[in-house]
Write a protein that holds these residues in place. Structure first.
Motif, PDB file in Angstrom:
ATOM      1  N   ALA A  75      10.494  12.805 -15.819  1.00  0.00           N
ATOM      2  CA  ALA A  75      10.550  12.412 -17.224  1.00  0.00           C
ATOM      3  C   ALA A  75      10.260  13.602 -18.124  1.00  0.00           C
ATOM      4  CB  ALA A  75       9.562  11.285 -17.502  1.00  0.00           C
ATOM      5  N   PHE A  76      10.860  13.589 -19.324  1.00  0.00           N
ATOM      6  CA  PHE A  76      10.701  14.651 -20.312  1.00  0.00           C
ATOM      7  C   PHE A  76      10.255  14.046 -21.637  1.00  0.00           C
ATOM      8  CE2 PHE A  76      13.975  15.839 -17.327  1.00  0.00           C
ATOM      9  CZ  PHE A  76      13.897  17.213 -17.157  1.00  0.00           C
ATOM     10  N   HIS A  77       9.396  14.768 -22.373  1.00  0.00           N
ATOM     11  CA  HIS A  77       9.035  14.337 -23.721  1.00  0.00           C
ATOM     12  C   HIS A  77       8.462  15.530 -24.484  1.00  0.00           C
ATOM     13  CE1 HIS A  77       9.036  10.285 -25.608  1.00  0.00           C
ATOM     14  NE2 HIS A  77       8.405  10.944 -26.581  1.00  0.00           N
ATOM     15  N   GLY A  78       8.796  15.595 -25.774  1.00  0.00           N
ATOM     16  CA  GLY A  78       8.312  16.678 -26.624  1.00  0.00           C
ATOM     17  C   GLY A  78       7.138  16.265 -27.485  1.00  0.00           C
ATOM     18  N   GLY A  79       6.264  17.218 -27.769  1.00  0.00           N
ATOM     19  CA  GLY A  79       5.083  16.930 -28.564  1.00  0.00           C
ATOM     20  C   GLY A  79       5.368  16.683 -30.030  1.00  0.00           C
ATOM     21  N   ALA A  80       6.528  17.144 -30.526  1.00  0.00           N
ATOM     22  CA  ALA A  80       6.870  16.970 -31.940  1.00  0.00           C
ATOM     23  C   ALA A  80       7.830  15.804 -32.156  1.00  0.00           C
ATOM     24  CB  ALA A  80       7.485  18.264 -32.479  1.00  0.00           C
ATOM     25  N   ASP A  81       7.936  14.925 -31.174  1.00  0.00           N
ATOM     26  CA  ASP A  81       8.877  13.805 -31.277  1.00  0.00           C
ATOM     27  C   ASP A  81       8.466  12.888 -32.432  1.00  0.00           C
ATOM     28  OD1 ASP A  81      10.454  11.478 -30.891  1.00  0.00           O
ATOM     29  OD2 ASP A  81      10.631  11.925 -28.750  1.00  0.00           O
ATOM     30  N   GLY A  82       9.311  12.851 -33.456  1.00  0.00           N
ATOM     31  CA  GLY A  82       9.025  12.028 -34.617  1.00  0.00           C
ATOM     32  C   GLY A  82       9.646  10.653 -34.560  1.00  0.00           C
ATOM     33  N   THR A  83      10.427  10.372 -33.539  1.00  0.00           N
ATOM     34  CA  THR A  83      11.095   9.078 -33.382  1.00  0.00           C
ATOM     35  C   THR A  83      10.355   8.195 -32.384  1.00  0.00           C
ATOM     36  OG1 THR A  83      13.234  10.117 -33.864  1.00  0.00           O
ATOM     37  CG2 THR A  83      13.278   7.949 -32.802  1.00  0.00           C
ATOM     38  N   ILE A  84      10.074   8.742 -31.218  1.00  0.00           N
ATOM     39  CA  ILE A  84       9.281   8.072 -30.190  1.00  0.00           C
ATOM     40  C   ILE A  84       8.042   8.940 -29.979  1.00  0.00           C
ATOM     41  CG2 ILE A  84       9.233   7.123 -27.862  1.00  0.00           C
ATOM     42  CD1 ILE A  84      11.294   5.793 -29.686  1.00  0.00           C
ATOM     43  N   PRO A  85       6.992   8.728 -30.759  1.00  0.00           N
ATOM     44  CA  PRO A  85       5.851   9.650 -30.757  1.00  0.00           C
ATOM     45  C   PRO A  85       5.231   9.827 -29.375  1.00  0.00           C
ATOM     46  CG  PRO A  85       5.718   8.143 -32.610  1.00  0.00           C
ATOM     47  CD  PRO A  85       6.818   7.634 -31.734  1.00  0.00           C
ATOM     48  N   TYR A  86       4.801  11.047 -29.109  1.00  0.00           N
ATOM     49  CA  TYR A  86       4.214  11.382 -27.815  1.00  0.00           C
ATOM     50  C   TYR A  86       3.011  10.501 -27.500  1.00  0.00           C
ATOM     51  CZ  TYR A  86       2.180  14.266 -24.100  1.00  0.00           C
ATOM     52  OH  TYR A  86       1.661  14.708 -22.901  1.00  0.00           O
ATOM     53  N   HIS A  87       2.248  10.155 -28.527  1.00  0.00           N
ATOM     54  CA  HIS A  87       1.075   9.304 -28.306  1.00  0.00           C
ATOM     55  C   HIS A  87       1.338   7.847 -28.670  1.00  0.00           C
ATOM     56  CE1 HIS A  87      -1.576  12.355 -26.841  1.00  0.00           C
ATOM     57  NE2 HIS A  87      -1.305  13.138 -27.869  1.00  0.00           N
ATOM     58  N   GLY A  88       2.585   7.460 -28.720  1.00  0.00           N
ATOM     59  CA  GLY A  88       2.955   6.066 -28.855  1.00  0.00           C
ATOM     60  C   GLY A  88       2.903   5.535 -30.275  1.00  0.00           C
ATOM     61  N   LYS A  89       3.082   4.231 -30.358  1.00  0.00           N
ATOM     62  CA  LYS A  89       3.154   3.555 -31.648  1.00  0.00           C
ATOM     63  C   LYS A  89       2.724   2.117 -31.447  1.00  0.00           C
ATOM     64  CE  LYS A  89       6.556   3.077 -35.382  1.00  0.00           C
ATOM     65  NZ  LYS A  89       7.994   3.289 -35.717  1.00  0.00           N
ATOM     66  N   ASN A  90       1.971   1.574 -32.412  1.00  0.00           N
ATOM     67  CA  ASN A  90       1.456   0.218 -32.186  1.00  0.00           C
ATOM     68  C   ASN A  90       2.402  -0.877 -32.649  1.00  0.00           C
ATOM     69  OD1 ASN A  90       1.126   0.375 -34.946  1.00  0.00           O
ATOM     70  ND2 ASN A  90      -1.075   0.025 -34.930  1.00  0.00           N
ATOM     71  N   ASP A  91       3.374  -0.561 -33.529  1.00  0.00           N
ATOM     72  CA  ASP A  91       4.284  -1.584 -34.034  1.00  0.00           C
ATOM     73  C   ASP A  91       5.627  -0.955 -34.399  1.00  0.00           C
ATOM     74  OD1 ASP A  91       5.417  -3.852 -35.078  1.00  0.00           O
ATOM     75  OD2 ASP A  91       4.232  -3.846 -36.922  1.00  0.00           O
ATOM     76  N   PRO A  92       6.671  -1.221 -33.596  1.00  0.00           N
ATOM     77  CA  PRO A  92       6.676  -1.985 -32.357  1.00  0.00           C
ATOM     78  C   PRO A  92       5.977  -1.225 -31.230  1.00  0.00           C
ATOM     79  CG  PRO A  92       8.809  -0.982 -32.670  1.00  0.00           C
ATOM     80  CD  PRO A  92       8.024  -0.693 -33.911  1.00  0.00           C
ATOM     81  N   CYS A  93       5.627  -1.931 -30.178  1.00  0.00           N
ATOM     82  CA  CYS A  93       4.762  -1.382 -29.136  1.00  0.00           C
ATOM     83  C   CYS A  93       5.465  -0.311 -28.301  1.00  0.00           C
ATOM     84  CB  CYS A  93       4.279  -2.507 -28.236  1.00  0.00           C
ATOM     85  SG  CYS A  93       3.147  -1.949 -26.946  1.00  0.00           S
ATOM     86  N   LEU A  94       4.982   0.906 -28.413  1.00  0.00           N
ATOM     87  CA  LEU A  94       5.431   2.026 -27.586  1.00  0.00           C
ATOM     88  C   LEU A  94       4.205   2.661 -26.949  1.00  0.00           C
ATOM     89  CD1 LEU A  94       8.051   3.709 -29.956  1.00  0.00           C
ATOM     90  CD2 LEU A  94       8.542   2.809 -27.670  1.00  0.00           C
ATOM     91  N   PRO A  95       4.144   2.773 -25.631  1.00  0.00           N
ATOM     92  CA  PRO A  95       2.948   3.313 -24.987  1.00  0.00           C
ATOM     93  C   PRO A  95       2.774   4.803 -25.229  1.00  0.00           C
ATOM     94  CG  PRO A  95       4.678   2.996 -23.371  1.00  0.00           C
ATOM     95  CD  PRO A  95       5.182   2.396 -24.649  1.00  0.00           C
ATOM     96  N   ASP A  96       1.551   5.236 -25.190  1.00  0.00           N
ATOM     97  CA  ASP A  96       1.197   6.650 -25.145  1.00  0.00           C
ATOM     98  C   ASP A  96       1.871   7.258 -23.902  1.00  0.00           C
ATOM     99  OD1 ASP A  96      -0.897   8.944 -25.701  1.00  0.00           O
ATOM    100  OD2 ASP A  96      -1.141   8.410 -23.589  1.00  0.00           O
ATOM    101  N   ILE A 108       9.025  20.659 -29.710  1.00  0.00           N
ATOM    102  CA  ILE A 108      10.270  19.971 -29.378  1.00  0.00           C
ATOM    103  C   ILE A 108      10.225  18.532 -29.878  1.00  0.00           C
ATOM    104  CG2 ILE A 108      11.865  19.288 -27.553  1.00  0.00           C
ATOM    105  CD1 ILE A 108      11.648  22.309 -28.029  1.00  0.00           C
ATOM    106  N   ASP A 109      11.227  18.179 -30.659  1.00  0.00           N
ATOM    107  CA  ASP A 109      11.319  16.862 -31.292  1.00  0.00           C
ATOM    108  C   ASP A 109      12.009  15.868 -30.346  1.00  0.00           C
ATOM    109  OD1 ASP A 109      11.581  14.754 -33.288  1.00  0.00           O
ATOM    110  OD2 ASP A 109      11.439  16.300 -34.831  1.00  0.00           O
ATOM    111  N   HIS A 110      12.618  14.865 -30.906  1.00  0.00           N
ATOM    112  CA  HIS A 110      13.254  13.786 -30.136  1.00  0.00           C
ATOM    113  C   HIS A 110      14.608  14.277 -29.609  1.00  0.00           C
ATOM    114  CE1 HIS A 110      13.655   9.675 -28.839  1.00  0.00           C
ATOM    115  NE2 HIS A 110      14.788   9.512 -29.496  1.00  0.00           N
ATOM    116  N   ASP A 111      14.539  15.159 -28.599  1.00  0.00           N
ATOM    117  CA  ASP A 111      15.724  15.906 -28.184  1.00  0.00           C
ATOM    118  C   ASP A 111      15.981  15.808 -26.687  1.00  0.00           C
ATOM    119  OD1 ASP A 111      15.662  16.703 -30.803  1.00  0.00           O
ATOM    120  OD2 ASP A 111      15.333  18.837 -30.397  1.00  0.00           O
ATOM    121  N   TRP A 112      17.244  16.127 -26.345  1.00  0.00           N
ATOM    122  CA  TRP A 112      17.613  16.443 -24.958  1.00  0.00           C
ATOM    123  C   TRP A 112      17.431  17.955 -24.854  1.00  0.00           C
ATOM    124  CZ3 TRP A 112      19.716  13.050 -21.165  1.00  0.00           C
ATOM    125  CH2 TRP A 112      20.110  13.690 -19.969  1.00  0.00           C
ATOM    126  N   PRO A 113      16.377  18.440 -24.165  1.00  0.00           N
ATOM    127  CA  PRO A 113      16.097  19.879 -24.170  1.00  0.00           C
ATOM    128  C   PRO A 113      17.268  20.700 -23.631  1.00  0.00           C
ATOM    129  CG  PRO A 113      14.224  18.648 -23.322  1.00  0.00           C
ATOM    130  CD  PRO A 113      15.358  17.680 -23.417  1.00  0.00           C
TER     131      PRO A 113
END
Length: 320
Positions: free
Chosen positions: A211-232, A280-285
Motif C-alpha cells: 500500500a502507498f499513501h502520502g503525508g500531504a494527502d488532502g483528499t484522503i487524509p493520512y490520519h483519517g477523517k471522522n465524517d465520513p469514516c476514514l481510518p487513520d 506527496i498529495d493524493h497521487d499515484w507516485p
C-alpha cells in the motif's frame, strides 16, 4: 515467497526477467484472442457495465499469462486509470494482461460521479461485477489463475482492500496493491479514525499487500477523517499486520531523496507500506508527469509506484 525488502530501494532499476509462468490455466487457452496483442478493447458485461482489456505484445494463446485488475478513483473512468497507472507501458510491464474496470454513477443528478463500494453513495454490486469480469476474461484468454492481481487509486484502492477481505475474492486474487486508498468503513458515518475497526472477512491468510499513501494527502487524509469514516492509515496498516499475526515492528528503509518517505516491511514483505513522503498529495507516485502530480500544489515523487507494484506482483502467486 514474500517480497525481499532490499528490492524496495531499487525503485529506479530495471524490472528484470519475468518469473516463469505457472501451470494454472483457463478455458481461453488455445483460443484466438478477441483483440490483437498490443491493443486495448472495451467489452460489455452483464448488468450494462463494461471493462477494458489490454494484451501485451508477446501474448501467446498457448501459455497461461498473469493478469492485473486496475480500478480508477472516484469521478474517473477506465481510460483515465490506464493513463495514470501506466501499466500498459513497456517501461513497466511487458508480460501481464491488464483489465481496467468501470465504476458506476449511482446518483442520477451526478452522472460524472463514479464510485466504488463501500464509498458513500455507492450502491452497486462491485464484487459481483468483478467476479463476472474475471469469468468473462478467463473464458476467452489464457490466464494464469494463480497469478491474478489487483491495484487501484483512491476509491479504487479502497475497493482493492475490499477484494482482499472478501471470502471469495481473497482466494481468487493473489496479491493487492492499493494506492492512496480511500478505506471507507461501511455502515459507520462518524468514527474515531485512530481506533475504528476495519472489518475483514478474508478466507485465507498470508495475503500479500503493498500500500502507498502520502503525508500531504488532502483528499484522503493520512490520519483519517471522522465524517465520513476514514481510518487513520497507520492504524489501517497495523490492523492488517495484526490479522496476519506478524511482528508489529517493521523493517524500515528510507526512500532516497524523498521528503521523509520510507518503506515499512512486515513479515519478510508480506505486508509492505510505502509512506510516499511528507510532500506527496493524493497521487499515484511517479517520477514523470501524470494527471495527479501536474495539479496545482502537487509534486512528482522520487520513485514510481508502478515499478514497485510490478516487482511486488511478480513475486506472488496463490498457494496451491
Amino acid at each position: 515467497m514474500h517480497w525481499n525488502t532490499t528490492f524496495l530501494l531499487l525503485i529506479t532499476s530495471s524490472l528484470g526477467a519475468p518469473s516463469p509462468l505457472q501451470s494454472s490455466s483457463t478455458d481461453g487457452c488455445g483460443q484466438a484472442p478477441p483483440l490483437t496483442p498490443g491493443d486495448v478493447k472495451v467489452f460489455p458485461i452483464t448488468g450494462g457495465r463494461e471493462y477494458e482489456v489490454w494484451l501485451p505484445e508477446n501474448y501467446d494463446q498457448k501459455k497461461a499469462t498473469p493478469m492485473i485488475l486496475s480500478y480508477h478513483g472516484a469521478n474517473g473512468d477506465m481510460e483515465h486509470q490506464r493513463n495514470l497507472d501506466n501499466l500498459t507501458n513497456p517501461a513497466f510491464n511487458v508480460d501481464h494482461i491488464l483489465v481496467y474496470l468501470q465504476g458506476t454513477a449511482d446518483d442520477p443528478s451526478r452522472p460524472e460521479h463514479t464510485t466504488w463500494t463501500p464509498a458513500p453513495g455507492s450502491t452497486s454490486d462491485d464484487l459481483g461485477y468483478t467476479s463476472n469480469v474475471l469469468d468473462a476474461v478467463e473464458a476467452v484468454l489464457c490466464i494464469d489463475t494463480s497469478r491474478i492481481y489487483a491495484t487501484g487509486k483512491s476509491q479504487g484502492g479502497g475497493f482493492v482492500s475490499q477484494l482482499a477481505c472478501d471470502p471469495k475474492m481473497s482466494t481468487r486474487i493473489a496479491a493487492f496493491a492499493p494506492v492512496s486508498g480511500a478505506y471507507y468503513v461501511a455502515g459507520i458515518d462518524i468514527c474515531d479514525p485512530a481506533t475504528v475497526e476495519v472489518p475483514c472477512n478474508a478466507s485465507r491468510t498470508e495475503i500479500p499487500l503493498l500500500a502507498f499513501h502520502g503525508g500531504a494527502d488532502g483528499t484522503i487524509p493520512y490520519h483519517g477523517k471522522n465524517d465520513p469514516c476514514l481510518p487513520d492509515i497507520p492504524s489501517w496498516v497495523q490492523q492488517w499486520v495484526e490479522r496476519e499475526g506478524l511482528e508489529e515492528r517493521p523493517i524500515e528503509a528510507p526512500i532516497p531523496r524523498s521528503d521523509n518517505g520510507k518503506v515499512s516491511s512486515y513479515g519478510d514483505g508480506l505486508i509492505t507500506f510505502v509512506y510516499d513522503g511528507d510532500n506527496i498529495d493524493h497521487d499515484w507516485p511517479a517520477t514523470t508527469s501524470n494527471s495527479d502530480n501536474e495539479r496545482d500544489g502537487h509534486v512528482r515523487a522520487v520513485f514510481d509506484a508502478s515499478t514497485m507494484i510490478m516487482d511486488f506482483f511478480r513475486d506472488q502467486k496463490l498457494p496451491n
